[in-house]
Structures are given as structure tokens and as C-alpha cells.
Design a protein around this motif. Sequence first.
Motif, PDB file in Angstrom:
ATOM      1  N   GLY A   1       0.802  -1.213   0.000  1.00  0.00           N
ATOM      2  CA  GLY A   1       0.000   0.000   0.000  1.00  0.00           C
ATOM      3  C   GLY A   1       0.832   1.258   0.000  1.00  0.00           C
ATOM      4  N   GLU A   2       0.135   2.374  -0.046  1.00  0.00           N
ATOM      5  CA  GLU A   2       0.749   3.687   0.084  1.00  0.00           C
ATOM      6  C   GLU A   2      -0.299   4.637   0.637  1.00  0.00           C
ATOM      7  OE1 GLU A   2       0.542   6.247  -3.820  1.00  0.00           O
ATOM      8  OE2 GLU A   2       1.347   4.294  -4.351  1.00  0.00           O
ATOM      9  N   GLY A   3       0.152   5.721   1.273  1.00  0.00           N
ATOM     10  CA  GLY A   3      -0.801   6.685   1.770  1.00  0.00           C
ATOM     11  C   GLY A   3      -0.231   7.578   2.850  1.00  0.00           C
ATOM     12  N   SER A   4      -1.076   8.460   3.322  1.00  0.00           N
ATOM     13  CA  SER A   4      -0.734   9.431   4.356  1.00  0.00           C
ATOM     14  C   SER A   4      -1.578   9.181   5.587  1.00  0.00           C
ATOM     15  CB  SER A   4      -0.985  10.857   3.844  1.00  0.00           C
ATOM     16  OG  SER A   4      -0.741  11.812   4.854  1.00  0.00           O
ATOM     17  N   ARG A   5      -1.001   9.520   6.746  1.00  0.00           N
ATOM     18  CA  ARG A   5      -1.635   9.218   8.032  1.00  0.00           C
ATOM     19  C   ARG A   5      -2.000   7.726   8.043  1.00  0.00           C
ATOM     20  NH1 ARG A   5      -2.644  13.693   4.948  1.00  0.00           N
ATOM     21  NH2 ARG A   5      -4.816  14.189   5.456  1.00  0.00           N
ATOM     22  N   PHE A   6      -0.978   6.915   7.950  1.00  0.00           N
ATOM     23  CA  PHE A   6      -1.063   5.491   7.666  1.00  0.00           C
ATOM     24  C   PHE A   6      -0.553   4.738   8.894  1.00  0.00           C
ATOM     25  CE2 PHE A   6      -0.204   2.487   3.787  1.00  0.00           C
ATOM     26  CZ  PHE A   6      -0.882   1.462   4.423  1.00  0.00           C
ATOM     27  N   VAL A   7      -1.381   3.868   9.450  1.00  0.00           N
ATOM     28  CA  VAL A   7      -1.046   3.150  10.686  1.00  0.00           C
ATOM     29  C   VAL A   7      -1.105   1.649  10.436  1.00  0.00           C
ATOM     30  CG1 VAL A   7      -1.784   2.669  13.059  1.00  0.00           C
ATOM     31  CG2 VAL A   7      -1.856   5.020  12.171  1.00  0.00           C
ATOM     32  N   ILE A   8      -0.036   0.951  10.813  1.00  0.00           N
ATOM     33  CA  ILE A   8       0.019  -0.517  10.773  1.00  0.00           C
ATOM     34  C   ILE A   8       0.407  -0.948  12.177  1.00  0.00           C
ATOM     35  CG2 ILE A   8       1.082  -2.527   9.676  1.00  0.00           C
ATOM     36  CD1 ILE A   8       1.764  -0.683   7.294  1.00  0.00           C
ATOM     37  N   MET A   9      -0.505  -1.572  12.907  1.00  0.00           N
ATOM     38  CA  MET A   9      -0.305  -1.703  14.353  1.00  0.00           C
ATOM     39  C   MET A   9      -0.909  -3.015  14.880  1.00  0.00           C
ATOM     40  SD  MET A   9      -1.215   1.309  17.111  1.00  0.00           S
ATOM     41  CE  MET A   9      -2.996   1.291  16.814  1.00  0.00           C
ATOM     42  N   GLY A  10      -0.094  -3.772  15.604  1.00  0.00           N
ATOM     43  CA  GLY A  10      -0.599  -4.946  16.306  1.00  0.00           C
ATOM     44  C   GLY A  10      -0.917  -6.136  15.430  1.00  0.00           C
ATOM     45  N   ASN A  11      -0.388  -6.181  14.209  1.00  0.00           N
ATOM     46  CA  ASN A  11      -0.670  -7.278  13.293  1.00  0.00           C
ATOM     47  C   ASN A  11       0.376  -8.386  13.413  1.00  0.00           C
ATOM     48  OD1 ASN A  11      -2.858  -5.854  11.515  1.00  0.00           O
ATOM     49  ND2 ASN A  11      -1.162  -4.402  11.607  1.00  0.00           N
ATOM     50  N   ASP A  12       0.025  -9.572  12.953  1.00  0.00           N
ATOM     51  CA  ASP A  12       0.953 -10.701  12.876  1.00  0.00           C
ATOM     52  C   ASP A  12       0.911 -11.202  11.441  1.00  0.00           C
ATOM     53  OD1 ASP A  12       2.441 -13.041  13.125  1.00  0.00           O
ATOM     54  OD2 ASP A  12       1.671 -13.472  15.125  1.00  0.00           O
ATOM     55  N   MET A  13       2.006 -11.003  10.699  1.00  0.00           N
ATOM     56  CA  MET A  13       2.043 -11.323   9.271  1.00  0.00           C
ATOM     57  C   MET A  13       3.324 -12.065   8.943  1.00  0.00           C
ATOM     58  SD  MET A  13       1.031  -7.702   7.476  1.00  0.00           S
ATOM     59  CE  MET A  13      -0.072  -6.506   8.210  1.00  0.00           C
ATOM     60  N   GLY A  14       3.255 -12.920   7.935  1.00  0.00           N
ATOM     61  CA  GLY A  14       4.465 -13.548   7.461  1.00  0.00           C
ATOM     62  C   GLY A  14       4.215 -14.621   6.428  1.00  0.00           C
ATOM     63  N   THR A  15       5.199 -14.783   5.558  1.00  0.00           N
ATOM     64  CA  THR A  15       5.303 -15.772   4.484  1.00  0.00           C
ATOM     65  C   THR A  15       4.509 -15.356   3.245  1.00  0.00           C
ATOM     66  OG1 THR A  15       5.564 -17.541   6.125  1.00  0.00           O
ATOM     67  CG2 THR A  15       5.236 -18.196   3.842  1.00  0.00           C
ATOM     68  N   ALA A  16       5.259 -15.108   2.174  1.00  0.00           N
ATOM     69  CA  ALA A  16       4.689 -14.738   0.875  1.00  0.00           C
ATOM     70  C   ALA A  16       5.742 -15.042  -0.183  1.00  0.00           C
ATOM     71  CB  ALA A  16       4.311 -13.260   0.853  1.00  0.00           C
ATOM     72  N   GLN A  17       5.357 -14.923  -1.456  1.00  0.00           N
ATOM     73  CA  GLN A  17       6.355 -15.035  -2.517  1.00  0.00           C
ATOM     74  C   GLN A  17       7.469 -14.022  -2.314  1.00  0.00           C
ATOM     75  OE1 GLN A  17       5.159 -14.633  -6.577  1.00  0.00           O
ATOM     76  NE2 GLN A  17       4.361 -16.716  -6.745  1.00  0.00           N
ATOM     77  N   GLN A  18       7.077 -12.777  -1.997  1.00  0.00           N
ATOM     78  CA  GLN A  18       8.069 -11.728  -1.827  1.00  0.00           C
ATOM     79  C   GLN A  18       8.013 -11.157  -0.404  1.00  0.00           C
ATOM     80  OE1 GLN A  18       8.328  -8.854  -5.000  1.00  0.00           O
ATOM     81  NE2 GLN A  18       8.581 -10.419  -6.570  1.00  0.00           N
ATOM     82  N   HIS A  19       7.684  -9.870  -0.265  1.00  0.00           N
ATOM     83  CA  HIS A  19       7.812  -9.198   1.017  1.00  0.00           C
ATOM     84  C   HIS A  19       6.597  -9.447   1.916  1.00  0.00           C
ATOM     85  CE1 HIS A  19      11.062  -7.085  -1.010  1.00  0.00           C
ATOM     86  NE2 HIS A  19      10.209  -6.732  -1.958  1.00  0.00           N
TER      87      HIS A  19
END
Length: 547
Positions: free
Chosen positions: A378-396
Motif C-alpha cells: 500500500g501507500e498513503g498518508s496518516r497510515f497506521v500498521i499496528m498490532g498485526n501478525d504477518m508472514g510468508t509470501a512469494q516476496q515481502h
Amino acid sequence: MPLSTSPCLVLSVFVLVSVPALTACGPARSEPSSTAAASLMPVVYRPNSQQSDAPDSVPVNCMNSSSRARGHREQQGCRMSAAAAPASATGQPSRTIEASLEATRLSGPAPLAVLFDATGTTSGLANQHPFHQVRYTFSFDDERGQVWPVSGLPKNVQSGGPLAAHVFDQPGTYQVRVRATDQAGGYSESVVSVEVLDPNVVYAGMATICVSTAGNFSDCPAGASRVAMVPGSSAFNGRRVLLRRGETFGSIEIGHGSQNVQVGAFGSGEKPRVNRVLVGGIRPSSSAFPRDVTVMDLNILQSLEQFVTMSRLLVYRNTFDVPTGDLTTAQINLASALAYVVQNHKLAASQYHQPRELFVVENQLRGSTANPHLNMAGEGSRFVIMGNDMGTAQQHTVRLWGMHKGFIAHNALRGRSSDGIRHALKIHSGGLGEYNDNYATSGSTWASRQIVIANNRLGDAADNNSFTGGASPENNGPDSRQGLEDVVLENNVFHRGPNTNTEFILMGRRMSSRGNTRADGGVPNISQFGNSYKLLPPEWVGPFFTR
């Protein structure tokens, strides 16, 4: 016409106090580098033995003078006001710093996500940059004993850089406070009041739609509409749509122009399963882009996508399964097609605004090295990524094409890719330009600015990548003319995999690294990748600070 470019409402109260001074102690040790990475030039500030900036050392206020019964605040006669400035050791108040606090919004129904911005704080001390060399402690007036699962830190406070965010789950009025403390020990405070509305009132009666394929409407709010199928895209505008827990549904499409929408769950049991969630369309018919949409408490089997632009999106407490079938671009995909749509669709560029007030909070995403391409983009302004659990993909795990006023905190971003050359967190930009909410003014060529990355778990024992993360140009070749400015990387814990040699690459103008550690006790390698970004102008390189 695009929405107003004014991002915030402001209410400031200043309190200036003198506390023991910080001692300048630079230069200190440099971070070790790998064979391909140069070290940070350190500038270290160490508190003396009497300094205390604990989150609970706050002057007289109303944070603990009220109680909430059934989610409603009872004021008990307490009025929010500025505390008197206590005398310092010399009996003279400090006048070195003035705190500023802005909120992306001051009211709305629960759950209400708000970004708090203290970047307007000013300091009279020479050679002090308030973004990097002032300590900020935010208190959200929402003490319910909750902690972040990843960091173990309380949700009611955030200390460190000048950006913070909070999701208010309960109706009531909250006095949110920031304390800014400068290197001389002087501090100032500012307060905003946030009113959180009861969603059962906002979406009373037929404004709520309960959906159950089995016709089980137990626990559906009184007076709500009751249907057996997910409504069509135009029916979401101004409504709360609740899906029966334990049931399976098709895809959800929230139409272009929809505003004030909540999608969630009712009843008991497992989260309702939906195939895909789409917010807005890829061929917008007007500048009435989606606004104020919450998607929460769902089990999403494929992806959530918002291709073009919108404002005030909260993606909250959802679980994403490993996608099946065709390759999924990203399980959470926000505004990734914006530049393409502007160039190839009928609306003039001036009718588009940049995506803003985007909140991705407490979601769980798992992929495989075959699918998805990315866990989140994604992209944007006033952008919050908080408290997530992520992992494993082809890339990032997370790739951000551009970020303006971003807060990334308390996440577990685990990495692991198909080829071992990706990142758990990758932030770059579209160029060196200034940001503006109107797309016609700044396009997609703006530099990423004002980002705090704090209290995350980055990497994993199963992470097969060599670099865990980076806030830097995309590559060190012909596409390296991408600016990043004012980034703070603080108090993160890095977990090494079998191939890890670099924890994080910080390359840009005014970059700070402080308090970061490695889970195995080693010293994290945080570097500028040998300053090898060929097209990045010299004025976009440094200074770099550690504490």
C-alpha cells in the motif's frame, strides 16, 4: 472535487516544566556492519541518574478520575485543564519546548481509529530536531489493562517518536495527552478531546443489517433488518452490516461513493468466513471516493482490496487464510493501482486525492511462498500498521510504495519468501517531491516522510531472507532516486533466520536508530548499505543518529 486537504483538527494546551537535564555523550560506538554495509554515525544522549520520563509521571489531569460503566464515561465532576507548572530545582519554569498535538479526527462511532501527531512541537534549544531528539509520551485515557501481544507493552500509552495511534473500542469522551521532553529536561504537554459514539445509536434500527444464511438472528440488534444474503454494493452506504458468526458467505463489495460503513459480526462462535472484500472500484465514476469504512472481525479467505483511493479505512481484527487459486497480489492491498488508474481513466488528476487515514490493526495474515505475492502492500498518508501478525509470501511481508506520517508499531512481521532476497518490511517512495493531499499537485513522486517504526518483532527463525527490513530507496540501481526523510526506528526486536546478515537498512535524510535489539543478544546490523544508492542526491543522505 477532492476532499479538503486539511488533515487534522487541533486543540493545544501547553504546560512547561523543568526536569533534570540529559547529558550529551557522543560520539559512542558505531553499529557493526556487514561486508556490504556501512555503519551509522552515532550521536548518543544519556539521561543522568535522576532523570525519569516514565509514562505515569504525569501532572494533575483527569486520566484516572473517571470510570466507565458499560463503555460510557462518567466524569465525576472532573474538568480537563492545564496543570500548573511545578517549580524546578532552581524555582524557575523551563521555556524551551512547546508541545503540539493534532488528531486525524475528534469524533465518530466505535471502534474509532485515530492517529495522533505531535510533529508540530517546537524547541528553543540549539541544534535540536524535535522529530528526532525530543521524547514523546502519549496517554490515551483508555486504561482497561490491555497490552499488545507482540511487545507486551500497555495499549494505553506510547513512548518514543512524535506519532502514535489508538483504537477506541468503547463509547465515551477521552482526554488524550502528549508530553514532549527535550534534551535539557524541559517538558510541555498538549491535550485533545476525542468523543467516541455508540455504534448501536449511530446505526440504530434499519441502519443495521444482520445477515444469516441459516436464518439464525439470535443476538442481532433490535430493530435491525434481517436478510439471508450479503447486500449488493450500493446498500452499504451509511449502514452497519453484521454477518452471523460460524457461517460462510461470498464476497463483499462496498460500492464507490460509500461512506460511514461498518462491516462486522454478530452472534457467537468462529468469525464469519468471506471470500474477498472489495472497497470501492477500479474504475471510479466520480470523485466521491469511499470514506469512513470499517471492516472487522472477519475470516477473509482471499484478500481485502482498495485499489484506488479513499479516506478513513479501518481493517481491524480480521484473520486472513492462505489464498488459493489464482495468484493474489496482496492479502491487504491498499491503493496500489492509484497511479495506473489516474493515467488511464477518465477523471482528471485533480479529482483524485491521496489515500489517507488508513489503519490496519490487529489482523493475522498467513501466506505461503507460492501465494500471495505480498502479505500487505500500500501507500498513503496518516497510515497506521499496528498490532498485526504477518508472514510468508512469494516476496515481502509488507511493502509500502510511499508513506507520509506513518506509524508502524507492535507488529510481528516475520519475513520468509520464495527466493530469500526479500524483506519483512520494505518502505521506499516515488521520488523526491513534496507531499500534497491533491493528487494533481504531488502525483506519485513524493518522498516518504515522518515515519515511526517502533516496538515491533521483525524477522523470524524461519525467515530465509538476508535483509530483514529497510526504509530506503527501492534498489541501488537506476530506480534509486527515491527520498525518505525523518524516519525513527526504535525499540524493535530483530529475530535472525539462517541467512540473516543485515537487520535493517536506513538510507535517507535525518534517520534515527535507537533502542533496537536482537533476540539472540547480538548487536543488530543497521546500516546504509555502503551508501551505494547511486542516484540519491547528497543532500538526501544523513545525518544519522543513534541513541
